[in-house]
Scaffold this motif. Structure first.
Motif, PDB file in Angstrom:
ATOM      1  N   HIS A   1       0.857  -1.186   0.000  1.00 23.61           N
ATOM      2  CA  HIS A   1       0.000   0.000   0.000  1.00 23.61           C
ATOM      3  C   HIS A   1       0.892   1.234   0.000  1.00 23.61           C
ATOM      4  O   HIS A   1       2.086   1.171   0.338  1.00 23.61           O
ATOM      5  N   ASN A   2       0.312   2.376  -0.374  1.00 25.48           N
ATOM      6  CA  ASN A   2       1.105   3.601  -0.364  1.00 25.48           C
ATOM      7  C   ASN A   2       1.056   4.252   1.022  1.00 25.48           C
ATOM      8  O   ASN A   2       0.274   3.852   1.900  1.00 25.48           O
ATOM      9  N   ASP A   3       1.922   5.269   1.222  1.00 26.06           N
ATOM     10  CA  ASP A   3       2.002   5.924   2.527  1.00 26.06           C
ATOM     11  C   ASP A   3       0.675   6.563   2.923  1.00 26.06           C
ATOM     12  O   ASP A   3       0.323   6.614   4.101  1.00 26.06           O
ATOM     13  N   ARG A   4      -0.056   7.073   1.938  1.00 23.48           N
ATOM     14  CA  ARG A   4      -1.326   7.721   2.225  1.00 23.48           C
ATOM     15  C   ARG A   4      -2.283   6.754   2.912  1.00 23.48           C
ATOM     16  O   ARG A   4      -2.999   7.120   3.842  1.00 23.48           O
ATOM     17  N   PHE A   5      -2.269   5.485   2.469  1.00 28.08           N
ATOM     18  CA  PHE A   5      -3.128   4.513   3.119  1.00 28.08           C
ATOM     19  C   PHE A   5      -2.646   4.245   4.536  1.00 28.08           C
ATOM     20  O   PHE A   5      -3.444   4.037   5.453  1.00 28.08           O
ATOM     21  N   GLY A   6      -1.342   4.240   4.709  1.00 27.35           N
ATOM     22  CA  GLY A   6      -0.813   4.027   6.041  1.00 27.35           C
ATOM     23  C   GLY A   6      -1.176   5.129   7.011  1.00 27.35           C
ATOM     24  O   GLY A   6      -1.249   4.915   8.219  1.00 27.35           O
ATOM     25  N   GLU A   7      -1.410   6.338   6.472  1.00 24.03           N
ATOM     26  CA  GLU A   7      -1.773   7.471   7.318  1.00 24.03           C
ATOM     27  C   GLU A   7      -3.217   7.409   7.807  1.00 24.03           C
ATOM     28  O   GLU A   7      -3.544   7.959   8.857  1.00 24.03           O
ATOM     29  N   VAL A   8      -4.093   6.780   7.055  1.00 22.43           N
ATOM     30  CA  VAL A   8      -5.512   6.799   7.398  1.00 22.43           C
ATOM     31  C   VAL A   8      -6.025   5.454   7.905  1.00 22.43           C
ATOM     32  O   VAL A   8      -7.196   5.325   8.237  1.00 22.43           O
ATOM     33  N   SER A   9      -5.178   4.455   7.973  1.00 23.04           N
ATOM     34  CA  SER A   9      -5.616   3.154   8.459  1.00 23.04           C
ATOM     35  C   SER A   9      -4.445   2.426   9.094  1.00 23.04           C
ATOM     36  O   SER A   9      -3.304   2.879   9.028  1.00 23.04           O
ATOM     37  N   ASP A  10      -4.742   1.305   9.732  1.00 22.89           N
ATOM     38  CA  ASP A  10      -3.674   0.491  10.323  1.00 22.89           C
ATOM     39  C   ASP A  10      -3.409  -0.733   9.463  1.00 22.89           C
ATOM     40  O   ASP A  10      -3.066  -1.801   9.948  1.00 22.89           O
ATOM     41  N   ILE A  11      -3.567  -0.582   8.171  1.00 27.00           N
ATOM     42  CA  ILE A  11      -3.373  -1.670   7.226  1.00 27.00           C
ATOM     43  C   ILE A  11      -1.895  -2.030   7.129  1.00 27.00           C
ATOM     44  O   ILE A  11      -1.021  -1.167   7.205  1.00 27.00           O
TER      45      ILE A  11
END
Length: 318
Positions: free
Chosen positions: A33-43
């Motif tokens: 996943h990209n960093d943006r996803f890491g910022e908005v979730s705990d994926i």
């Protein structure tokens, strides 16, 4: 790139949350996943998709959400939820699949309630509509009055849903508190409208006569009784509950001896869309609060002496 093509640039260059996924042992899991996803979730890589996102399921080799293509993602840092429109690209020719998320709105309790209510309304209206269509077809083919009775009942159910929505949305336009209403009679009428499943009603003392909208006040009592019967009874149904209505100095109280409502939920039970059960609509108590407010009354929930739920309605002018 077409709607079914995977991104042609690295995920990190995509501005919106994006992740890729693969199947391992018939389970869809996150590949990266990209960093943006890491910022908005705990994926994290290797996490199964099912459970990460609300209302997500995997059918065959393709994840799917509801018919709107939307889901909620909770930010693990600030616990805020954001609604996303999701574009799903299934795996193809050995390439991983992708989920591309576009933010729709930030978490807001009112928005969450509206979304939930919209989903409930569409679902609840569809059920009686399907029943009416099937019964109408059978009635025409078999010339049986019984089927037409079921059509009428389905229409009555849809009418009640519509009236509930109008009460929430338009408020004063559908409430006319200008009648002298015998609350004891309204309580008994409401009780007759509820499938009581063996529950019993006890009216303590004579309730006041109040300036109110009789139909709406009856609906208020009906929803409170239905809440006690459907949600207050023990799970095993081995013990039926008693619902007591008593007069207060400036109103009345409705309580039961059922399982009660957790204290943590006392402030949320009147929110549109809030329900403790998957099959609940989350509209019943919201309607109660709305009708009370439109009459200038207040309604609060607490615990009864028997450990069940107690609703106190105050500010009632006798």
């Amino acid at each position: 790139m077409t709607a079914n093509d995977p991104p042609s640039v690295p995920l990190e260059r995509l501005p919106d949350p994006t992740c890729s996924y693969i199947f391992e042992n018939n389970t869809a899991v996150v590949r990266e996943h990209n960093d943006r996803f890491g910022e908005v979730s705990d994926i994290s890589a290797g996490d199964p998709l099912v459970g990460l996102f609300e209302n997500l399921q995997v059918v065959g080799d393709k994840p799917s959400f509801d018919e709107t293509g939307q889901c909620w993602v909770r930010n693990p840092v600030n616990e805020r939820r954001c609604r996303y429109l999701v574009r799903i690209i299934a795996p193809q020719d050995g390439n991983p699949g992708h989920l591309l998320f576009t933010a729709v709105s930030e978490d807001d309790p009112e928005d969450v309630g509206v979304d939930r209510v919209a989903s409930v309304i569409s679902h609840d209206l569809r059920n009686p509509l399907d029943v009416a269509r099937a019964r109408l077809r059978a009635g025409r083919e078999l010339d049986s009055a019984e089927h037409f009775d079921h059509v009428e009942q389905a229409h009555d159910r849809m009418e009640r849903i519509i009236q509930d929505v109008l009460t929430l949305a338009r408020g004063q336009d559908v409430v006319n508190p200008e009648q002298q209403v015998d609350l004891t009679a309204a309580v008994r009428e409401a009780w007759r409208m509820v499938e009581t499943s063996g529950a019993s009603l006890d009216i303590t003392g004579e309730l006041p006569t109040a300036t109110a909208d009789r139909d709406r006040v009856t609906r208020l009592f009906e929803n409170l009784f239905r809440n006690s019967v459907e949600h207050g009874s023990p799970a095993d149904r081995t013990a039926e509950i008693t619902i007591t209505v008593e007069r207060l100095p400036d109103g009345l109280a409705i309580e039961d001896d059922g399982v009660g409502i957790p204290s943590a939920d006392h402030d949320r039970v009147f929110e549109p869309g809030f329900t403790s059960e998957d099959h609940g609509t989350g509209l019943g108590l919201a309607i109660v609060a709305r009708i009370a407010d439109l009459h200038g009354w207040s309604v609060e929930v607490t615990d009864s002496d028997a450990g069940g739920a107690r609703f106190e309605i105050t500010g009632v002018d006798a």
